[in-house]
Design a protein around this motif. Sequence first.
Motif, PDB file in Angstrom:
ATOM      1  N   ARG A  46     -68.291  22.871 -50.768  1.00  0.00           N
ATOM      2  CA  ARG A  46     -66.903  23.268 -50.589  1.00  0.00           C
ATOM      3  C   ARG A  46     -66.789  24.310 -49.465  1.00  0.00           C
ATOM      4  N   GLY A  47     -65.839  24.161 -48.604  1.00  0.00           N
ATOM      5  CA  GLY A  47     -65.579  25.189 -47.589  1.00  0.00           C
ATOM      6  C   GLY A  47     -66.505  25.178 -46.390  1.00  0.00           C
ATOM      7  N   VAL A  48     -67.306  24.134 -46.290  1.00  0.00           N
ATOM      8  CA  VAL A  48     -68.322  24.127 -45.253  1.00  0.00           C
ATOM      9  C   VAL A  48     -67.806  23.474 -43.957  1.00  0.00           C
ATOM     10  N   GLY A  49     -66.697  22.751 -44.067  1.00  0.00           N
ATOM     11  CA  GLY A  49     -66.092  22.173 -42.867  1.00  0.00           C
ATOM     12  C   GLY A  49     -66.044  20.656 -42.839  1.00  0.00           C
ATOM     13  N   LYS A  50     -66.056  20.018 -44.007  1.00  0.00           N
ATOM     14  CA  LYS A  50     -66.062  18.552 -44.059  1.00  0.00           C
ATOM     15  C   LYS A  50     -64.748  17.948 -43.577  1.00  0.00           C
ATOM     16  N   SER A  51     -63.649  18.470 -44.130  1.00  0.00           N
ATOM     17  CA  SER A  51     -62.366  17.864 -43.786  1.00  0.00           C
ATOM     18  C   SER A  51     -62.050  18.040 -42.313  1.00  0.00           C
ATOM     19  N   SER A  52     -62.433  19.192 -41.770  1.00  0.00           N
ATOM     20  CA  SER A  52     -62.190  19.416 -40.343  1.00  0.00           C
ATOM     21  C   SER A  52     -62.965  18.397 -39.511  1.00  0.00           C
ATOM     22  N   LEU A  53     -64.195  18.137 -39.906  1.00  0.00           N
ATOM     23  CA  LEU A  53     -64.978  17.123 -39.189  1.00  0.00           C
ATOM     24  C   LEU A  53     -64.312  15.752 -39.318  1.00  0.00           C
ATOM     25  N   LEU A  54     -63.834  15.450 -40.524  1.00  0.00           N
ATOM     26  CA  LEU A  54     -63.178  14.156 -40.752  1.00  0.00           C
ATOM     27  C   LEU A  54     -61.965  13.991 -39.831  1.00  0.00           C
ATOM     28  N   GLN A  56     -61.562  15.401 -36.972  1.00  0.00           N
ATOM     29  CA  GLN A  56     -62.035  15.221 -35.596  1.00  0.00           C
ATOM     30  C   GLN A  56     -62.480  13.773 -35.378  1.00  0.00           C
ATOM     31  N   ILE A  57     -63.085  13.209 -36.411  1.00  0.00           N
ATOM     32  CA  ILE A  57     -63.501  11.812 -36.307  1.00  0.00           C
ATOM     33  C   ILE A  57     -62.287  10.911 -36.138  1.00  0.00           C
ATOM     34  N   GLN A  58     -61.244  11.245 -36.897  1.00  0.00           N
ATOM     35  CA  GLN A  58     -60.012  10.471 -36.772  1.00  0.00           C
ATOM     36  C   GLN A  58     -59.508  10.519 -35.336  1.00  0.00           C
ATOM     37  N   GLN A  59     -59.519  11.717 -34.791  1.00  0.00           N
ATOM     38  CA  GLN A  59     -59.051  11.917 -33.419  1.00  0.00           C
ATOM     39  C   GLN A  59     -59.880  11.126 -32.402  1.00  0.00           C
ATOM     40  N   ILE A  60     -61.185  11.229 -32.560  1.00  0.00           N
ATOM     41  CA  ILE A  60     -62.072  10.515 -31.632  1.00  0.00           C
ATOM     42  C   ILE A  60     -61.865   9.013 -31.771  1.00  0.00           C
ATOM     43  N   ALA A  61     -61.672   8.579 -33.030  1.00  0.00           N
ATOM     44  CA  ALA A  61     -61.505   7.147 -33.286  1.00  0.00           C
ATOM     45  C   ALA A  61     -60.294   6.582 -32.546  1.00  0.00           C
ATOM     46  N   LYS A 182     -51.637  -5.441 -29.740  1.00  0.00           N
ATOM     47  CA  LYS A 182     -50.427  -4.836 -29.207  1.00  0.00           C
ATOM     48  C   LYS A 182     -50.671  -3.413 -28.720  1.00  0.00           C
ATOM     49  N   TYR A 183     -51.492  -2.684 -29.467  1.00  0.00           N
ATOM     50  CA  TYR A 183     -51.715  -1.282 -29.110  1.00  0.00           C
ATOM     51  C   TYR A 183     -53.096  -1.043 -28.496  1.00  0.00           C
ATOM     52  N   GLY A 184     -53.757  -2.124 -28.138  1.00  0.00           N
ATOM     53  CA  GLY A 184     -55.040  -1.983 -27.469  1.00  0.00           C
ATOM     54  C   GLY A 184     -56.130  -1.348 -28.314  1.00  0.00           C
ATOM     55  N   LYS A 185     -56.162  -1.690 -29.592  1.00  0.00           N
ATOM     56  CA  LYS A 185     -57.187  -1.122 -30.463  1.00  0.00           C
ATOM     57  C   LYS A 185     -58.144  -2.210 -30.915  1.00  0.00           C
ATOM     58  N   ASP A 186     -59.316  -1.754 -31.326  1.00  0.00           N
ATOM     59  CA  ASP A 186     -60.350  -2.704 -31.754  1.00  0.00           C
ATOM     60  C   ASP A 186     -60.452  -2.838 -33.266  1.00  0.00           C
ATOM     61  N   GLY A 187     -59.918  -1.872 -33.982  1.00  0.00           N
ATOM     62  CA  GLY A 187     -60.041  -1.965 -35.432  1.00  0.00           C
ATOM     63  C   GLY A 187     -59.189  -0.922 -36.144  1.00  0.00           C
ATOM     64  N   ILE A 188     -59.338  -0.940 -37.481  1.00  0.00           N
ATOM     65  CA  ILE A 188     -58.639   0.043 -38.313  1.00  0.00           C
ATOM     66  C   ILE A 188     -59.696   0.939 -38.954  1.00  0.00           C
ATOM     67  N   LEU A 189     -59.480   2.237 -38.877  1.00  0.00           N
ATOM     68  CA  LEU A 189     -60.383   3.169 -39.555  1.00  0.00           C
ATOM     69  C   LEU A 189     -59.622   3.822 -40.704  1.00  0.00           C
ATOM     70  N   ILE A 190     -60.163   3.683 -41.907  1.00  0.00           N
ATOM     71  CA  ILE A 190     -59.510   4.260 -43.083  1.00  0.00           C
ATOM     72  C   ILE A 190     -60.313   5.461 -43.554  1.00  0.00           C
ATOM     73  N   LEU A 191     -59.722   6.641 -43.419  1.00  0.00           N
ATOM     74  CA  LEU A 191     -60.430   7.867 -43.782  1.00  0.00           C
ATOM     75  C   LEU A 191     -59.938   8.368 -45.125  1.00  0.00           C
ATOM     76  N   PHE A 218     -64.523   2.225 -42.907  1.00  0.00           N
ATOM     77  CA  PHE A 218     -64.135   3.311 -43.802  1.00  0.00           C
ATOM     78  C   PHE A 218     -64.915   4.576 -43.483  1.00  0.00           C
ATOM     79  N   ALA A 219     -64.268   5.703 -43.708  1.00  0.00           N
ATOM     80  CA  ALA A 219     -64.958   6.989 -43.661  1.00  0.00           C
ATOM     81  C   ALA A 219     -64.562   7.733 -44.918  1.00  0.00           C
ATOM     82  N   ILE A 220     -65.539   8.081 -45.741  1.00  0.00           N
ATOM     83  CA  ILE A 220     -65.179   8.828 -46.939  1.00  0.00           C
ATOM     84  C   ILE A 220     -65.839  10.199 -46.909  1.00  0.00           C
ATOM     85  N   CYS A 221     -65.174  11.149 -47.556  1.00  0.00           N
ATOM     86  CA  CYS A 221     -65.544  12.543 -47.394  1.00  0.00           C
ATOM     87  C   CYS A 221     -65.336  13.262 -48.717  1.00  0.00           C
TER      88      CYS A 221
END
Length: 427
Positions: A46-54, A56-61, A182-191, A218-221
């Motif tokens: 808890r509190g170590v920074g998991k959600s923040s990393l998640l 960022q992954i969303q953003q990069i994705a 339509k939006y030039g994407k390759d897939g769906i990422l579900i976090l 999928f990305a689970i956290c």
Amino acid sequence: MFNPENGFTSDVIKSPDRFVGRTNLVMSCLRVLNSEHSLIVIYGKRGVGKSSLLRQIQQIATGDFTLPKKMSLQYLISEKQRKYLTVYYQCDSLIDGCDELLLRLVNDQDGEDGLLRLVPDDGKELVEFSRAKSVNAGADLKIVKWGTQGVETSRYARTVPGDVVQTFRNFLNSIITHQLNKYGKDGILILIDEFDVIKNKHGIGSLIKSLTSDKIKFAICGIADDVSSLVEDHHSVERLLEEGSMPVLQMPHSECLQILNRAEELFDNEIKFVGEAKEKISQLSSGYPYLVQLFGKACIHELNKYGKSEVDEFVLNAVLNAIKKGEAFPSLETKYQRAIGNSEQRQLLLHLLSEEEDNREQQDLEMGLVYLKNVRKEAVGLEIENMDQIIPRLVDKKYGPVLSKIRKGVYEFVDPVFRIYVNLREL
Ligand SMILES: Nc1ncnc2c1ncn2[C@@H]1O[C@H](COP(=O)(O)OP(=O)(O)O)[C@@H](O)[C@H]1O
Ligand SMILES: [Mg+2]
């Protein structure tokens, strides 16, 4: 007057501007996002920074590479780096299992993160937006107007009454068919964040496996010490996990310092932390970025009080004194008060337990564990009479819970940050 929030935050970090360190995890993330058939699992304390990393992954994705670029990881971004439309959902403890989770997902109307926003529908209007403030190549979709008939997806994706798995599949397929190109994407990422609070995780692993494809990832956290305690039926996803297992550990000292350096920049260098203050804050935070952020905020409050712009020994001591008296970190203090109730004995024991951990040598082996036998003698010395009656209180949800029982005589602090706080607090 400086606004503490300009440089520090106790919220999940969405902006790559404020995110420091974790370079190795960002490297893995770039790779995993680009590989077909893989699952991302983020776990740690808890509190170590998991959600923040998640986040960022969303953003990069989405194709926004601000963060990896800042980390000089351009060379890892392939020319055909896959880009995703993203869905983000935060679980809560009312979700009792797989079906309920899917039900939540297929009904989530959140305009920026919800699945439903992506399902095509007549009259629905989506616009591209950047999850960071900076305008970048990578954009996700945001809803500006729902369909003419409210949420009406039936023309494109069939809702199957009583079969949420099929409904979910239909929704995903319709997004793949109508939106990706339509939006030039390759897939769906579900976090999925806070996955640990789902009561019964049975079957979720195999569902994720059956859904994962070159178009769906999928990305689970969640809070866990290893993958197997986060994903119950982890055997079904083992092969998907070859690259995507991401333990988030305490931050190294250098990264804690970086949070403070970054904050100075965010304050346009109008404030400064002297070297020793940075060292001390980092050391006291024990690798928990949450604490670095709280310390940072508290220091700015003190600066404002004294009309200063430099965090030196004097300012830091003022903060430490305020913490001792329970005046600096309100959310942790509330937890503290709830844990001790009005019982002096419970307060004493709480402090004893939180110190006990620090005295252990095999820290690496069994991080965060408390052995009652080590405490018992001291407890008697301090005239704590009914230790065995107090402990259950500390395990009780009503008072926190502060501890969770690992096995007979061995407990763990549920929130390591809280344990550190108790150590900083005065009896
Ligand atoms: N990489 C990072 N850089 C700076 N601060 C961070 C970083 N990761 C987390 N934090 C800070 O730590 C706190 C906890 O982060 P969070 O992502 O919510 O942790 P978790 O989900 O593991 O509980 C937040 O205040 C956040 O601002
Ligand atoms: Mg979290």
